[in-house]
Scaffold this motif. Sequence first.
Motif, PDB file in Angstrom:
ATOM      1  N   GLY A  33      39.395  36.260  38.624  1.00  0.00           N
ATOM      2  CA  GLY A  33      40.429  35.253  38.466  1.00  0.00           C
ATOM      3  C   GLY A  33      40.016  33.874  38.962  1.00  0.00           C
ATOM      4  O   GLY A  33      38.915  33.671  39.480  1.00  0.00           O
ATOM      5  N   ARG A  34      40.947  32.945  38.817  1.00  0.00           N
ATOM      6  CA  ARG A  34      40.693  31.554  39.185  1.00  0.00           C
ATOM      7  C   ARG A  34      41.463  31.176  40.442  1.00  0.00           C
ATOM      8  O   ARG A  34      42.626  31.530  40.611  1.00  0.00           O
ATOM      9  CB  ARG A  34      41.087  30.615  38.050  1.00  0.00           C
ATOM     10  CG  ARG A  34      40.232  30.802  36.807  1.00  0.00           C
ATOM     11  CD  ARG A  34      40.426  29.701  35.786  1.00  0.00           C
ATOM     12  NE  ARG A  34      39.450  29.822  34.705  1.00  0.00           N
ATOM     13  CZ  ARG A  34      38.219  29.358  34.754  1.00  0.00           C
ATOM     14  NH1 ARG A  34      37.813  28.721  35.850  1.00  0.00           N
ATOM     15  NH2 ARG A  34      37.396  29.526  33.750  1.00  0.00           N
ATOM     16  N   SER A  35      40.774  30.470  41.306  1.00  0.00           N
ATOM     17  CA  SER A  35      41.385  29.924  42.520  1.00  0.00           C
ATOM     18  C   SER A  35      42.360  28.816  42.150  1.00  0.00           C
ATOM     19  O   SER A  35      42.270  28.207  41.074  1.00  0.00           O
ATOM     20  CB  SER A  35      40.276  29.368  43.426  1.00  0.00           C
ATOM     21  OG  SER A  35      40.791  28.491  44.394  1.00  0.00           O
TER      22      SER A  35
ATOM     23  N   VAL B 148      36.519  29.898  41.201  1.00  0.00           N
ATOM     24  CA  VAL B 148      36.907  31.254  40.796  1.00  0.00           C
ATOM     25  C   VAL B 148      36.767  32.174  42.007  1.00  0.00           C
ATOM     26  O   VAL B 148      36.206  31.802  43.036  1.00  0.00           O
ATOM     27  CB  VAL B 148      36.038  31.767  39.633  1.00  0.00           C
ATOM     28  CG1 VAL B 148      36.249  30.924  38.387  1.00  0.00           C
ATOM     29  CG2 VAL B 148      34.553  31.809  40.023  1.00  0.00           C
ATOM     30  N   TRP B 149      37.281  33.390  41.867  1.00  0.00           N
ATOM     31  CA  TRP B 149      37.222  34.339  42.984  1.00  0.00           C
ATOM     32  C   TRP B 149      35.821  34.934  43.096  1.00  0.00           C
ATOM     33  O   TRP B 149      35.591  36.097  42.822  1.00  0.00           O
ATOM     34  CB  TRP B 149      38.250  35.449  42.819  1.00  0.00           C
ATOM     35  CG  TRP B 149      39.683  35.025  42.766  1.00  0.00           C
ATOM     36  CD1 TRP B 149      40.649  35.513  41.922  1.00  0.00           C
ATOM     37  CD2 TRP B 149      40.360  34.086  43.610  1.00  0.00           C
ATOM     38  NE1 TRP B 149      41.858  34.917  42.174  1.00  0.00           N
ATOM     39  CE2 TRP B 149      41.713  34.033  43.205  1.00  0.00           C
ATOM     40  CE3 TRP B 149      39.943  33.261  44.670  1.00  0.00           C
ATOM     41  CZ2 TRP B 149      42.652  33.204  43.806  1.00  0.00           C
ATOM     42  CZ3 TRP B 149      40.884  32.427  45.275  1.00  0.00           C
ATOM     43  CH2 TRP B 149      42.202  32.408  44.848  1.00  0.00           C
TER      44      TRP B 149
ATOM     45  N   ASN C 248      40.321  45.495  36.549  1.00  0.00           N
ATOM     46  CA  ASN C 248      41.244  44.588  35.858  1.00  0.00           C
ATOM     47  C   ASN C 248      42.428  45.334  35.263  1.00  0.00           C
ATOM     48  O   ASN C 248      43.558  44.820  35.244  1.00  0.00           O
ATOM     49  CB  ASN C 248      40.530  43.845  34.732  1.00  0.00           C
ATOM     50  CG  ASN C 248      39.472  42.858  35.185  1.00  0.00           C
ATOM     51  OD1 ASN C 248      38.643  42.425  34.390  1.00  0.00           O
ATOM     52  ND2 ASN C 248      39.463  42.493  36.461  1.00  0.00           N
TER      53      ASN C 248
ATOM     54  N   HIS D 269      49.037  33.255  49.044  1.00  0.00           N
ATOM     55  CA  HIS D 269      49.351  34.106  47.896  1.00  0.00           C
ATOM     56  C   HIS D 269      50.366  35.184  48.307  1.00  0.00           C
ATOM     57  O   HIS D 269      50.031  36.371  48.359  1.00  0.00           O
ATOM     58  CB  HIS D 269      48.074  34.765  47.356  1.00  0.00           C
ATOM     59  CG  HIS D 269      47.071  33.770  46.875  1.00  0.00           C
ATOM     60  ND1 HIS D 269      47.087  33.284  45.580  1.00  0.00           N
ATOM     61  CD2 HIS D 269      46.046  33.147  47.506  1.00  0.00           C
ATOM     62  CE1 HIS D 269      46.103  32.418  45.435  1.00  0.00           C
ATOM     63  NE2 HIS D 269      45.458  32.310  46.588  1.00  0.00           N
TER      64      HIS D 269
ATOM     65  N   SER E 249      50.109  38.350  45.400  1.00  0.00           N
ATOM     66  CA  SER E 249      49.322  37.654  44.384  1.00  0.00           C
ATOM     67  C   SER E 249      47.920  37.306  44.883  1.00  0.00           C
ATOM     68  O   SER E 249      47.184  36.594  44.211  1.00  0.00           O
ATOM     69  CB  SER E 249      50.037  36.379  43.925  1.00  0.00           C
ATOM     70  OG  SER E 249      50.185  35.467  45.005  1.00  0.00           O
TER      71      SER E 249
ATOM     72  N   PRO F 160      43.960  37.792  45.780  1.00  0.00           N
ATOM     73  CA  PRO F 160      42.872  38.563  45.166  1.00  0.00           C
ATOM     74  C   PRO F 160      42.248  39.533  46.159  1.00  0.00           C
ATOM     75  O   PRO F 160      42.385  39.394  47.377  1.00  0.00           O
ATOM     76  CB  PRO F 160      41.869  37.472  44.783  1.00  0.00           C
ATOM     77  CG  PRO F 160      42.047  36.435  45.857  1.00  0.00           C
ATOM     78  CD  PRO F 160      43.534  36.423  46.133  1.00  0.00           C
TER      79      PRO F 160
ATOM     80  N   VAL G 208      43.152  40.601  35.969  1.00  0.00           N
ATOM     81  CA  VAL G 208      42.002  39.725  36.210  1.00  0.00           C
ATOM     82  C   VAL G 208      42.278  38.750  37.342  1.00  0.00           C
ATOM     83  O   VAL G 208      41.425  38.505  38.200  1.00  0.00           O
ATOM     84  CB  VAL G 208      41.636  38.958  34.923  1.00  0.00           C
ATOM     85  CG1 VAL G 208      40.588  37.880  35.208  1.00  0.00           C
ATOM     86  CG2 VAL G 208      41.125  39.908  33.850  1.00  0.00           C
ATOM     87  N   GLN G 209      43.488  38.188  37.393  1.00  0.00           N
ATOM     88  CA  GLN G 209      43.767  37.130  38.349  1.00  0.00           C
ATOM     89  C   GLN G 209      43.707  37.605  39.800  1.00  0.00           C
ATOM     90  O   GLN G 209      43.464  36.804  40.697  1.00  0.00           O
ATOM     91  CB  GLN G 209      45.132  36.491  38.064  1.00  0.00           C
ATOM     92  CG  GLN G 209      45.474  35.294  38.940  1.00  0.00           C
ATOM     93  CD  GLN G 209      44.409  34.207  38.968  1.00  0.00           C
ATOM     94  OE1 GLN G 209      43.689  33.985  37.996  1.00  0.00           O
ATOM     95  NE2 GLN G 209      44.283  33.531  40.103  1.00  0.00           N
ATOM     96  N   ARG G 210      43.878  38.879  40.033  1.00  0.00           N
ATOM     97  CA  ARG G 210      43.807  39.388  41.401  1.00  0.00           C
ATOM     98  C   ARG G 210      42.458  40.050  41.697  1.00  0.00           C
ATOM     99  O   ARG G 210      42.293  40.669  42.748  1.00  0.00           O
ATOM    100  CB  ARG G 210      44.949  40.378  41.655  1.00  0.00           C
ATOM    101  CG  ARG G 210      46.301  39.690  41.712  1.00  0.00           C
ATOM    102  CD  ARG G 210      47.415  40.643  42.077  1.00  0.00           C
ATOM    103  NE  ARG G 210      47.589  41.687  41.077  1.00  0.00           N
ATOM    104  CZ  ARG G 210      48.726  42.374  40.917  1.00  0.00           C
ATOM    105  NH1 ARG G 210      49.762  42.125  41.687  1.00  0.00           N
ATOM    106  NH2 ARG G 210      48.809  43.307  39.993  1.00  0.00           N
TER     107      ARG G 210
END
Length: 261
Positions: free
Chosen positions: A197-199, A205-206, A170, A260, A142, A144, A175-177
Motif C-alpha cells: 500500500g501507499r503511505s 509506499v509501505w 492481499n 491509522h 487501518s 499496515p 493491498v493498502q494494509r
Amino acid sequence: MQPSRTVSRRDALRYAAAASALAGLSAAAAGVGAPSASAAAPPTLIDFAMRQIPAGDIRAAGHSGVINYVSMSRPGSSFGAKPITLPYAQSLTAAGLVIVSNYQYGKPGGTAPSDFLRGYAGGVADARTAWQLHTAAGGGRSAPIFFSVDDDIDRDTWNRVALQWFRGINSVIGVQRTGIYGGIRPCQWATADGVIGRSGSPGRVWAWQTRSWSGGQIHPAAVLYQRVVSTASNPGPVVGGLEVDVNDVLAQDCGQWNMHP
C-alpha cells in the motif's frame, strides 16, 4: 552485511525534511520531550525480538518508538517480544512512543523456513495470524503490517513464490494494509507489482528496507530504512540491556498505529 554508508547531502536533506515533518514522530514526542532530530540523525525506531524493552529505556536512548512483531516464535525458540502484547503496547503509547507492526515467523536456516516460501495459501494463513495478533494488541485498524522477505532473493524467486505469498496476504487484509520488509530489490518489485500500500506521505509506499542486500542504495519510496542490523560479529547499540537494530524514519507516515486508528 553491507559496509557502512556515508550520508550524502541529498540524504541529509531528505532526513531533515522527514524529521521536520515528524516533529518527534507523533504529538506524543513533543509532549514528553523527545530529543530533537538533526539532518544527519533522523528519528529512529528500534526492532528486537529477545524480550520486551521497557518504554523508559527506549525513550532514554533517544528513539521514537518500535517496530514490533505480530507473529509467534519459531519452534524451539521463545522470543519475549513475539508477539507484541496489549499491556506492552499500552506502556509504549503511554510513554509517547509509536508502534509499527511486522510479521516474521520463519527465517533462512531457522527451525521454520522463510515465510515467503509458503506461496499464496501461506500468505492467506500468515495474514490471518498477523491481523489477529495486531488487533489483539490494539493495533490500528487501518495500519499496515510489514511482511518480511529476510533473504537475498532473485527476480525469479520473487515472481514464482514471494509475489504469490503477497497476493495471498492481499486477499485477506487488502493491498493498502500490506507492507514489505526486505532489501532494495524486493521493495522495488513489490512496489512495481502493486502488492503493497501507499503511505499518507506523498510518494511513499509501505516499504521497510534493510541495508542488507541493498548495495548502499535506498529505495526513494521507502518509509523506513534499517541502518543498523545487529549481528554477532557487528552488534547493534544496547537499549535496556539488549542489542537492537536501528531504523531511520524516512516519512511522516511510516505506518505507525496512532496515525491509522
